[in-house]
Write an enzyme that holds these catalytic residues in place. Sequence first.
Site, PDB file in Angstrom:
ATOM      1  N   LYS A 273      -7.258  -2.023  49.808  1.00 20.15           N
ATOM      2  CA  LYS A 273      -6.805  -1.461  51.091  1.00 20.15           C
ATOM      3  C   LYS A 273      -5.270  -1.408  51.148  1.00 20.15           C
ATOM      4  CE  LYS A 273      -6.471  -4.424  54.701  1.00 20.15           C
ATOM      5  NZ  LYS A 273      -6.701  -5.209  55.899  1.00 20.15           N
TER       6      LYS A 273
ATOM      7  N   LYS B  24      -7.806 -14.175  52.759  1.00 17.20           N
ATOM      8  CA  LYS B  24      -6.500 -14.727  53.147  1.00 17.20           C
ATOM      9  C   LYS B  24      -6.345 -16.148  52.647  1.00 17.20           C
ATOM     10  CE  LYS B  24      -5.126 -11.930  57.072  1.00 17.20           C
ATOM     11  NZ  LYS B  24      -4.793 -11.894  58.497  1.00 17.20           N
TER      12      LYS B  24
ATOM     13  N   LYS C 115       0.439  -3.972  54.597  1.00 21.50           N
ATOM     14  CA  LYS C 115       1.879  -4.174  54.693  1.00 21.50           C
ATOM     15  C   LYS C 115       2.300  -5.451  53.985  1.00 21.50           C
ATOM     16  CE  LYS C 115       0.740  -5.246  59.410  1.00 21.50           C
ATOM     17  NZ  LYS C 115       0.630  -4.612  60.688  1.00 21.50           N
TER      18      LYS C 115
HETATM   19  P1  TYM Z   1      -4.039  -5.398  61.820  1.00 16.77           P
HETATM   20  O1  TYM Z   1      -2.745  -5.693  62.487  1.00 16.77           O
HETATM   21  O2  TYM Z   1      -4.263  -5.895  60.442  1.00 16.77           O
HETATM   22  O3  TYM Z   1      -4.283  -3.848  61.795  1.00 16.77           O
HETATM   23  C1  TYM Z   1      -4.230  -3.041  62.964  1.00 16.77           C
HETATM   24  C2  TYM Z   1      -5.259  -1.928  62.872  1.00 16.77           C
HETATM   25  O4  TYM Z   1      -5.035  -1.141  61.709  1.00 16.77           O
HETATM   26  C3  TYM Z   1      -6.244  -1.032  60.966  1.00 16.77           C
HETATM   27  N1  TYM Z   1      -5.906  -0.960  59.524  1.00 16.77           N
HETATM   28  C4  TYM Z   1      -6.293   0.021  58.718  1.00 16.77           C
HETATM   29  N2  TYM Z   1      -7.030   1.115  58.914  1.00 16.77           N
HETATM   30  C5  TYM Z   1      -7.249   1.938  57.870  1.00 16.77           C
HETATM   31  N3  TYM Z   1      -6.756   1.704  56.631  1.00 16.77           N
HETATM   32  C6  TYM Z   1      -6.014   0.609  56.360  1.00 16.77           C
HETATM   33  N4  TYM Z   1      -5.532   0.396  55.138  1.00 16.77           N
HETATM   34  C7  TYM Z   1      -5.750  -0.301  57.440  1.00 16.77           C
HETATM   35  N5  TYM Z   1      -5.066  -1.463  57.536  1.00 16.77           N
HETATM   36  C8  TYM Z   1      -5.167  -1.846  58.825  1.00 16.77           C
HETATM   37  C9  TYM Z   1      -7.020  -2.276  61.296  1.00 16.77           C
HETATM   38  O5  TYM Z   1      -8.400  -2.086  61.078  1.00 16.77           O
HETATM   39  C10 TYM Z   1      -6.693  -2.465  62.751  1.00 16.77           C
HETATM   40  O6  TYM Z   1      -7.545  -1.687  63.559  1.00 16.77           O
HETATM   41  N6  TYM Z   1      -7.270  -8.628  63.736  1.00 16.77           N
HETATM   42  C11 TYM Z   1      -6.613  -7.375  63.990  1.00 16.77           C
HETATM   43  C12 TYM Z   1      -5.810  -7.381  65.271  1.00 16.77           C
HETATM   44  C13 TYM Z   1      -6.601  -7.772  66.470  1.00 16.77           C
HETATM   45  C14 TYM Z   1      -7.624  -7.003  67.096  1.00 16.77           C
HETATM   46  C15 TYM Z   1      -8.066  -7.804  68.210  1.00 16.77           C
HETATM   47  C16 TYM Z   1      -8.209  -5.786  66.825  1.00 16.77           C
HETATM   48  C17 TYM Z   1      -6.436  -8.918  67.184  1.00 16.77           C
HETATM   49  N7  TYM Z   1      -7.329  -8.927  68.229  1.00 16.77           N
HETATM   50  C18 TYM Z   1      -9.065  -7.346  69.047  1.00 16.77           C
HETATM   51  C19 TYM Z   1      -9.218  -5.334  67.671  1.00 16.77           C
HETATM   52  C20 TYM Z   1      -9.652  -6.124  68.774  1.00 16.77           C
HETATM   53  C21 TYM Z   1      -5.659  -7.109  62.853  1.00 16.77           C
HETATM   54  O7  TYM Z   1      -5.249  -7.971  62.163  1.00 16.77           O
HETATM   55  O8  TYM Z   1      -5.249  -5.845  62.755  1.00 16.77           O
END
Ligand code: TYM
Length: 336
Positions: free
Chosen positions: A201, A119, A204
């Site tokens: 990956k 990032k 969005k």
């Molecule tokens: P975020 O918002 O990027 O994504 C949410 C969830 O989607 C999964 N994900 C994917 N899984 C498979 N293939 C992909 N291409 C893909 N892109 C995203 C992510 O692994 C995630 O599970 N930091 C986290 C949010 C968060 C969180 C937490 C998660 C904040 N606090 C505590 C778990 C526990 C995030 O940015 O997810």
Amino acid sequence: MEQQPTVRKKRIFSAIQPTGIMTLGNYLGAVRNWVEMQDEFDCIYSIANMHAITVRQDPKELRENTLRLMALLLACGIDPERSVLFVQSQVKTHAELSWVLNCCTQFGELSRMTQFKDKSARHPENINAGLFDYPVLMAADILLYQADLVPVGDDQRQHVELTRNIAQRFNTLYGQTFVLPEGYYPKLAARVMSLQDPTKKMSKSDDNPKAFISILDKPETILKKFRSAVTDSEAQICYREGKEGINNLMSIYSAITGRTLQQITDEFAGKGYGEFKTAVGEAVAEALRPVQERYEAYRQDKAYLEGCCRKGAEQALRLSQRTLEKVYRKVGFLSL
Ligand code: TYM
């Protein structure tokens, strides 16, 4: 009659950021599993808007995206009667615990986080302290609820490991306080790849909208995006190293239809990529149709969505306050 001991259900915590519209990667990698887990576990899910501002957000859009994501999570099947569903910034314990955990986290550990490195390379103009500290807030999210399992996609693996290390360190310094959480990754589609560059990956924030499927894309858009997915020139539908594009499409198709990779290979033996891509697109569009219909209904009902936020925040505060009080006591903060 002999009384059966009551077994505590395992506690689940996970969260998703309200940046843009949820993708097929978010759905298959995480949210779909969250829905299923509600039957068996004690589930707590959050909309991580505090994480979202580590990258510049337009305030009006962030507010709208937060309510939209609430509607979308409900439409996917998160049930506020069975699970706690809340907006992170509405529960103040998250910021509070994260400060204490900051003081138990090393600069070196955070410097090694690949998501931070990625990032900061993508946003060189805004490498803020929050971006660096992001995983500590994530650790606070998880540890506040004494979660046993954290269902996430593969890209969050390093953050979950760091959370365990922070928890372990705190427990060693101050005595048993936190449950050590474990990551829970789907067997299929733990990493859904970009449709335009299957070595990356699906995200969005990709500049090319053809690279990702948004959960709210219209059926014809979904079909079009799958038809233009990058594959290879072999014309053979099988899962093998070097065929990242086809592997990705096969994983998606398998996750959606429940068919095994072998069954898919058999189903499409002798058929062309065009036919396969259309089948994947149709299956995805069909699976998302009911979610999209329910979303429209929730979206209209702002009062209901705000009510869900309020109820979820109250529940989350009550649960997390217990952990925070314990932590404050242990580190030596005076109580009033
Ligand atoms: P975020 O918002 O990027 O994504 C949410 C969830 O989607 C999964 N994900 C994917 N899984 C498979 N293939 C992909 N291409 C893909 N892109 C995203 C992510 O692994 C995630 O599970 N930091 C986290 C949010 C968060 C969180 C937490 C998660 C904040 N606090 C505590 C778990 C526990 C995030 O940015 O997810």
